[in-house]
Design a protein around this motif. Structure first.
Motif, mmCIF file in Angstrom:
data_model
loop_
_atom_site.group_PDB
_atom_site.id
_atom_site.type_symbol
_atom_site.label_atom_id
_atom_site.label_comp_id
_atom_site.label_asym_id
_atom_site.label_seq_id
_atom_site.Cartn_x
_atom_site.Cartn_y
_atom_site.Cartn_z
ATOM 1 N N LYS A 15 8.085 -12.157 3.921
ATOM 2 C CA LYS A 15 7.617 -11.343 2.801
ATOM 3 C C LYS A 15 8.675 -10.332 2.363
ATOM 4 O O LYS A 15 8.804 -10.034 1.165
ATOM 5 C CB LYS A 15 6.325 -10.624 3.206
ATOM 6 N N LEU A 16 9.427 -9.816 3.301
ATOM 7 C CA LEU A 16 10.488 -8.863 2.977
ATOM 8 C C LEU A 16 11.521 -9.498 2.056
ATOM 9 O O LEU A 16 11.923 -8.893 1.047
ATOM 10 C CB LEU A 16 11.160 -8.361 4.255
ATOM 11 N N THR A 17 11.940 -10.702 2.370
ATOM 12 C CA THR A 17 12.929 -11.397 1.545
ATOM 13 C C THR A 17 12.387 -11.631 0.133
ATOM 14 O O THR A 17 13.094 -11.419 -0.863
ATOM 15 C CB THR A 17 13.318 -12.740 2.191
ATOM 16 N N LYS A 18 11.142 -12.086 0.050
ATOM 17 C CA LYS A 18 10.522 -12.322 -1.261
ATOM 18 C C LYS A 18 10.463 -11.032 -2.071
ATOM 19 O O LYS A 18 10.729 -11.014 -3.282
ATOM 20 C CB LYS A 18 9.114 -12.890 -1.079
ATOM 21 N N THR A 19 10.097 -9.928 -1.395
ATOM 22 C CA THR A 19 9.974 -8.651 -2.085
ATOM 23 C C THR A 19 11.309 -8.179 -2.631
ATOM 24 O O THR A 19 11.412 -7.728 -3.784
ATOM 25 C CB THR A 19 9.390 -7.589 -1.136
ATOM 26 N N LEU A 20 12.360 -8.303 -1.843
ATOM 27 C CA LEU A 20 13.691 -7.867 -2.280
ATOM 28 C C LEU A 20 14.187 -8.719 -3.445
ATOM 29 O O LEU A 20 14.790 -8.203 -4.393
ATOM 30 C CB LEU A 20 14.671 -7.933 -1.111
ATOM 31 N N ALA A 33 12.416 -0.748 -11.060
ATOM 32 C CA ALA A 33 11.669 -1.187 -9.881
ATOM 33 C C ALA A 33 12.313 -0.608 -8.624
ATOM 34 O O ALA A 33 13.526 -0.401 -8.569
ATOM 35 C CB ALA A 33 11.629 -2.709 -9.803
ATOM 36 N N ARG A 34 11.474 -0.361 -7.613
ATOM 37 C CA ARG A 34 11.970 0.205 -6.358
ATOM 38 C C ARG A 34 11.322 -0.496 -5.173
ATOM 39 O O ARG A 34 10.282 -1.153 -5.315
ATOM 40 C CB ARG A 34 11.681 1.709 -6.292
ATOM 41 N N PHE A 35 11.938 -0.284 -4.017
ATOM 42 C CA PHE A 35 11.438 -0.876 -2.774
ATOM 43 C C PHE A 35 10.832 0.218 -1.906
ATOM 44 O O PHE A 35 11.339 1.340 -1.833
ATOM 45 C CB PHE A 35 12.576 -1.559 -2.017
ATOM 46 N N ALA A 36 9.721 -0.118 -1.231
ATOM 47 C CA ALA A 36 9.082 0.822 -0.308
ATOM 48 C C ALA A 36 8.404 0.039 0.806
ATOM 49 O O ALA A 36 8.159 -1.169 0.682
ATOM 50 C CB ALA A 36 8.071 1.692 -1.035
ATOM 51 N N GLU A 37 8.105 0.747 1.897
ATOM 52 C CA GLU A 37 7.375 0.148 3.017
ATOM 53 C C GLU A 37 6.182 1.015 3.354
ATOM 54 O O GLU A 37 6.209 2.244 3.204
ATOM 55 C CB GLU A 37 8.264 0.037 4.261
ATOM 56 N N GLY A 38 5.104 0.344 3.804
ATOM 57 C CA GLY A 38 3.946 1.070 4.292
ATOM 58 C C GLY A 38 4.163 1.522 5.728
ATOM 59 O O GLY A 38 5.164 1.174 6.362
ATOM 60 N N GLU A 39 3.209 2.281 6.236
ATOM 61 C CA GLU A 39 3.319 2.744 7.631
ATOM 62 C C GLU A 39 3.383 1.591 8.618
ATOM 63 O O GLU A 39 3.949 1.718 9.702
ATOM 64 C CB GLU A 39 2.120 3.645 7.953
ATOM 65 N N ASP A 40 2.779 0.459 8.225
ATOM 66 C CA ASP A 40 2.787 -0.714 9.109
ATOM 67 C C ASP A 40 3.984 -1.633 8.840
ATOM 68 O O ASP A 40 3.995 -2.778 9.273
ATOM 69 C CB ASP A 40 1.486 -1.502 8.941
ATOM 70 N N LYS A 41 4.970 -1.140 8.077
ATOM 71 C CA LYS A 41 6.203 -1.868 7.747
ATOM 72 C C LYS A 41 5.986 -2.975 6.714
ATOM 73 O O LYS A 41 6.868 -3.818 6.504
ATOM 74 C CB LYS A 41 6.859 -2.464 9.003
ATOM 75 N N THR A 42 4.834 -2.985 6.063
ATOM 76 C CA THR A 42 4.606 -3.952 4.993
ATOM 77 C C THR A 42 5.493 -3.606 3.793
ATOM 78 O O THR A 42 5.472 -2.463 3.327
ATOM 79 C CB THR A 42 3.131 -3.940 4.543
ATOM 80 N N PRO A 43 6.264 -4.569 3.277
ATOM 81 C CA PRO A 43 7.130 -4.276 2.130
ATOM 82 C C PRO A 43 6.347 -4.329 0.809
ATOM 83 O O PRO A 43 5.474 -5.174 0.623
ATOM 84 C CB PRO A 43 8.171 -5.396 2.188
ATOM 85 N N TYR A 44 6.680 -3.420 -0.093
ATOM 86 C CA TYR A 44 6.055 -3.373 -1.409
ATOM 87 C C TYR A 44 7.127 -3.247 -2.480
ATOM 88 O O TYR A 44 8.196 -2.671 -2.254
ATOM 89 C CB TYR A 44 5.113 -2.177 -1.532
ATOM 90 N N LEU A 45 6.822 -3.780 -3.649
ATOM 91 C CA LEU A 45 7.666 -3.520 -4.804
ATOM 92 C C LEU A 45 6.908 -2.553 -5.706
ATOM 93 O O LEU A 45 5.700 -2.675 -5.892
ATOM 94 C CB LEU A 45 8.034 -4.807 -5.544
#
Length: 300
Positions: A15-20, A33-45
């Motif tokens: 999922k990290l690769t897809k998000t980037l 657009a920016r990249f961020a992570e949740g507390e559980d290391k889930t990647p978000y766009l």
């Protein structure tokens, strides 16, 4: 589109690769657009959007509002956990995403006939419209947004033009006066579709684009108002404004008409045309909203 693309091209990737990759593509298209992570290391766009989106978390960062999306979830999905931004040299570049569809999207076609019927002045009318199911699927992915987005969008114009042409043909055939023609189109919006609130029909609030009112089985007040605004513009060239009351949406159209209920905007009378006040003519509001103050929603 970006979600579908990265999940297809990088189906076996994390999922990290897809998000980037999604962020790189959005930036390459000129969006902020920016990249961020949740507390559980889930990647978000995170995407900066021009208009307000409802029922979706956002963060204000460096003077821009960013809404949170995940590459593997429906665009309406919401996320409430704290997130952590990752900085990069390109963070301040790009433009905001505009949610208004300013022209008909170039997508595939999956036409199916829809029969519409209504009555006016004691006579029954009907038409068959060819609706593109692919357009309905695209619009189903839209997050809930401000009413103006739906009224200002020009998507689905082939369908709107087709229906407008059929209505105009009946107007000419019956030699309707200008006021009667406006009432005829209003009656079409009142009776050609089945009314249900969004919560009763779909389980959540979901304003429609004009063509969704035609494509889907149920619609309510804001959906009829949006459809009417498109039809009055397409058929007559009339300007209109959405009327937003607490718990209700209607429309007011600018023309040389009659009726007790209208709003004076910049010296022009905009007569109330309520798509869910069944059998009410132009210039007549629902009793509970007669004379009420309304917020104006721009349709262009």
């Amino acid at each position: 589109m970006i979600q579908t693309l990265v999940n297809t091209l990088y189906a076996k990737e994390a999922k990290l690769t897809k998000t980037l990759h999604a962020i790189d593509l959005l930036r390459g298209m000129g969006y902020k657009a920016r990249f961020a992570e949740g507390e559980d290391k889930t990647p978000y766009l995170l995407i900066s959007i021009k208009q307000q989106i409802y029922s979706k978390s956002f963060y204000d960062k460096d003077g821009s509002r960013f809404y949170i999306f995940a590459v593997d979830a429906h665009p309406r999905a919401n996320y409430t956990q704290p997130i952590y931004f990752f900085n990069s040299p390109d963070d301040g570049m790009g433009r905001q995403l505009d949610m208004v569809m300013h022209k008909n999207p170039n997508i595939g076609k999956n036409d199916s006939p829809i029969k519409l019927s209504w009555d006016f002045d004691g006579k029954q009318y009907q038409m068959i419209a060819k609706a593109n199911g692919e357009l309905a699927a695209l619009m189903d992915m839209y997050p809930q947004a401000d009413y103006g987005i739906y009224m200002q969008s020009r998507s689905g114009m082939p369908l709107i033009s087709e229906i407008s042409s059929s209505l105009m043909a009946e107007i000419k055939k019956n030699n309707f006066s200008k006021e009667k023609a406006v009432a005829f189109v209003l009656r079409f919006s009142q009776k050609a579709f089945t009314y249900k609130t969004d919560f009763d029909a779909y389980g959540f609030e979901r304003p429609f684009f004009a063509e969704q009112t035609i494509l889907l089985p149920y619609s309510d007040c804001e959906d009829r108002a949006t459809l009417l605004s498109h039809l009055y513009r397409e058929i007559f060239g009339y300007d209109s404004v959405g009327l937003h009351y607490p718990g209700h949406m209607s429309l007011a159209v600018a023309y040389e008409g009659k009726g007790a209920d209208y709003y004076n905007i910049d010296g022009q009378k905009y007569y109330v045309t309520d798509g869910t006040y069944f059998y009410a003519p132009p210039g007549v509001s629902q009793p509970s909203f007669k004379g009420a103050k309304a917020g104006f929603v721009l349709t262009k």
